[in-house]
Scaffold this active site. Structure first.
Site, PDB file in Angstrom:
ATOM      1  N   ARG A 131       5.009  -6.291  14.730  1.00  7.84           N
ATOM      2  CA  ARG A 131       6.222  -6.705  14.034  1.00  7.84           C
ATOM      3  C   ARG A 131       7.286  -5.608  14.002  1.00  7.84           C
ATOM      4  O   ARG A 131       6.964  -4.435  13.853  1.00  7.84           O
ATOM      5  CB  ARG A 131       5.877  -7.124  12.595  1.00  7.84           C
ATOM      6  CG  ARG A 131       5.020  -8.375  12.520  1.00  7.84           C
ATOM      7  CD  ARG A 131       4.291  -8.478  11.191  1.00  7.84           C
ATOM      8  NE  ARG A 131       3.508  -9.701  11.092  1.00  7.84           N
ATOM      9  CZ  ARG A 131       2.283  -9.850  11.611  1.00  7.84           C
ATOM     10  NH1 ARG A 131       1.719  -8.867  12.286  1.00  7.84           N
ATOM     11  NH2 ARG A 131       1.627 -10.993  11.467  1.00  7.84           N
ATOM     12  N   ASP A 170      -6.209  -7.605   9.135  1.00  7.03           N
ATOM     13  CA  ASP A 170      -5.027  -7.666   9.989  1.00  7.03           C
ATOM     14  C   ASP A 170      -4.292  -6.354   9.750  1.00  7.03           C
ATOM     15  O   ASP A 170      -3.258  -6.315   9.100  1.00  7.03           O
ATOM     16  CB  ASP A 170      -4.163  -8.881   9.623  1.00  7.03           C
ATOM     17  CG  ASP A 170      -3.121  -9.220  10.678  1.00  7.03           C
ATOM     18  OD1 ASP A 170      -2.911  -8.394  11.593  1.00  7.03           O
ATOM     19  OD2 ASP A 170      -2.520 -10.309  10.590  1.00  7.03           O
ATOM     20  N   HIS A 227       5.742  -9.787  18.194  1.00  4.51           N
ATOM     21  CA  HIS A 227       5.255  -9.803  19.573  1.00  4.51           C
ATOM     22  C   HIS A 227       6.335 -10.079  20.620  1.00  4.51           C
ATOM     23  O   HIS A 227       6.107 -10.773  21.605  1.00  4.51           O
ATOM     24  CB  HIS A 227       4.135 -10.832  19.713  1.00  4.51           C
ATOM     25  CG  HIS A 227       2.846 -10.424  19.052  1.00  4.51           C
ATOM     26  ND1 HIS A 227       2.537  -9.108  18.751  1.00  4.51           N
ATOM     27  CD2 HIS A 227       1.775 -11.164  18.629  1.00  4.51           C
ATOM     28  CE1 HIS A 227       1.342  -9.064  18.189  1.00  4.51           C
ATOM     29  NE2 HIS A 227       0.856 -10.274  18.090  1.00  4.51           N
ATOM     30  N   GLU A 231      -6.243  -4.265  19.271  1.00  3.92           N
ATOM     31  CA  GLU A 231      -5.017  -4.104  20.050  1.00  3.92           C
ATOM     32  C   GLU A 231      -4.557  -2.644  20.019  1.00  3.92           C
ATOM     33  O   GLU A 231      -4.113  -2.157  18.989  1.00  3.92           O
ATOM     34  CB  GLU A 231      -3.925  -5.013  19.489  1.00  3.92           C
ATOM     35  CG  GLU A 231      -4.315  -6.476  19.402  1.00  3.92           C
ATOM     36  CD  GLU A 231      -3.474  -7.226  18.381  1.00  3.92           C
ATOM     37  OE1 GLU A 231      -2.224  -7.216  18.511  1.00  3.92           O
ATOM     38  OE2 GLU A 231      -4.057  -7.786  17.439  1.00  3.92           O
ATOM     39  N   HIS A 266      -3.685  -8.524  24.233  1.00  2.00           N
ATOM     40  CA  HIS A 266      -4.136  -9.231  23.031  1.00  2.00           C
ATOM     41  C   HIS A 266      -5.416 -10.022  23.288  1.00  2.00           C
ATOM     42  O   HIS A 266      -5.456 -11.241  23.118  1.00  2.00           O
ATOM     43  CB  HIS A 266      -3.020 -10.164  22.540  1.00  2.00           C
ATOM     44  CG  HIS A 266      -3.027 -10.416  21.063  1.00  2.00           C
ATOM     45  ND1 HIS A 266      -4.160 -10.780  20.376  1.00  2.00           N
ATOM     46  CD2 HIS A 266      -2.029 -10.363  20.148  1.00  2.00           C
ATOM     47  CE1 HIS A 266      -3.852 -10.958  19.108  1.00  2.00           C
ATOM     48  NE2 HIS A 266      -2.558 -10.693  18.934  1.00  2.00           N
TER      49      HIS A 266
END
Length: 349
Positions: free
Chosen positions: A86, A249, A111, A313, A185
């Site tokens: 982000r 996350d 993204h 990632e 990803h």
């Protein structure tokens, strides 16, 4: 090493789609399509010698283009660019000029915008079987695409060795100063995509994670993992301390001593005996546990849903373009942005 190259008859407006399979002597197989640089499959034998596909995805390449899939889009196995994760308010400055990217995740840019590198058809520029299996692709992002300045040329190279190491390399150049932060990803489930991944064992080479606001945007602050639910410095199950409705996350800063390849993460499954290591030149790894995976049928008719996979990632700190204390993500003409990540597959001894 063996490489199989197939032309895909697309049912969408995508052209020149291909599927390439890299197969080593152990029959470890990596399948890649030039649609979004997607790794559609990684087949690796489990402790009993049975092949297991450890990444989520689809049997049919056209399913990656379907409206159903894109209506709740998880970016299965694709390249993320120009900017991973982000950007706060989708806004950033370069040389005193303010740029406004699309606000695709609340008020923030996620993204790379509305149509990032994950939806582009990449040009295949090299396929080779020696000294390692190798596929090299190129995408040229025009000046102004998704409001990012400069024409950006990106090379993606994916390799497979006889020692079951999968390499992912990014190399980028630009004709104007621009913001670049690329990642791949992949969604991993070492049990062949079946069931939730909470019981997988995970260790992260990280003493700190990045503070985030309510929309998962990094603020610039680092938090020590010691005594928190984010402490993976010793191997444990992913679900031991998580909120079962949220999972993780979160971006973790890798305890690196050099700018070269170093261990970021190690996951394993007691069921299959598969060990999955992530080594990278990048400074952080983002752990995502697939909370937002919508119920859908994947490969081999396996039912996917929330927490069906984990992502690791590798990238530069998210939102670094707006945080002066974070590493630089501005690429200038004459410079080259380079990163490499290696997945090492093995079994529990």
């Amino acid at each position: 090493m063996k490489i199989i190259r197939e032309i895909i008859n697309s049912t969408s407006d995508q052209n020149n789609l291909e599927l390439l399979s890299l197969i080593n002597k152990k029959q470890t197989t990596v399948k890649i399509t030039n649609l979004g640089g997607i790794i559609t499959s990684i087949l690796f034998n489990d402790k009993n010698g049975q092949p297991v596909d450890i990444v989520l995805g689809f049997d049919n390449i056209n399913d990656y283009c379907s409206e159903e899939y894109h209506s709740n889009y998880p970016y299965f196995g694709a390249v993320i660019g120009r900017y991973a994760n982000r950007i706060k308010n989708g806004r950033f400055q370069i040389d005193g000029v303010t740029y406004q990217a699309a606000q695709t995740n609340g008020s923030d840019c996620l993204h790379g915008g509305v149509e990032g590198f994950d939806k582009k058809v990449w040009e295949i520029v090299e396929v080779a079987e020696v000294p390692v299996g190798r596929v090299k692709m190129k995408y040229i992002s025009p000046d102004g695409e998704e409001s990012f300045p400069g024409e950006l040329t990106v090379y993606l190279t994916i390799t497979l060795t006889e020692d079951d190491e999968i390499g992912i390399e990014f190399e980028s150049t630009t004709d104007k100063p621009t913001a670049v932060n690329l990642t791949h990803h992949g969604y991993f489930n070492l049990n062949g995509g079946e069931g939730a991944i909470g019981g997988h064992l995970l260790k992260l080479n990280s003493s700190n994670y990045l503070e985030q606001d309510d929309n998962f945007v990094t603020t610039g602050n680092l938090i020590n993992v010691m005594g928190t639910t984010h402490d993976f410095t010793k191997e444990r199950t992913i679900d031991r301390d998580w909120d079962p409705s949220e999972g993780y996350d979160q971006t973790f800063v890798i305890d690196k001593e050099t700018a070269g390849l170093e261990l970021a993460a190690k996951a394993r499954s007691e069921k299959t005996g598969i060990v999955f290591e992530v080594h990278t030149t990048d400074p952080v790894v983002h752990l995502y546990c697939g909370k937002y995976i919508a119920p859908l049928k994947g490969k081999n008719n396996v039912q996917y849903g929330p927490f069906s996979a984990f992502c690791l990632e590798t990238q530069v700190h998210p939102n670094a373009i707006n945080v002066p204390s974070f590493p630089n993500t501005i690429l200038k003409p004459g410079e080259k942005a380079y990163s490499k990540t290696v997945y090492k597959l093995s079994h529990v001894n």
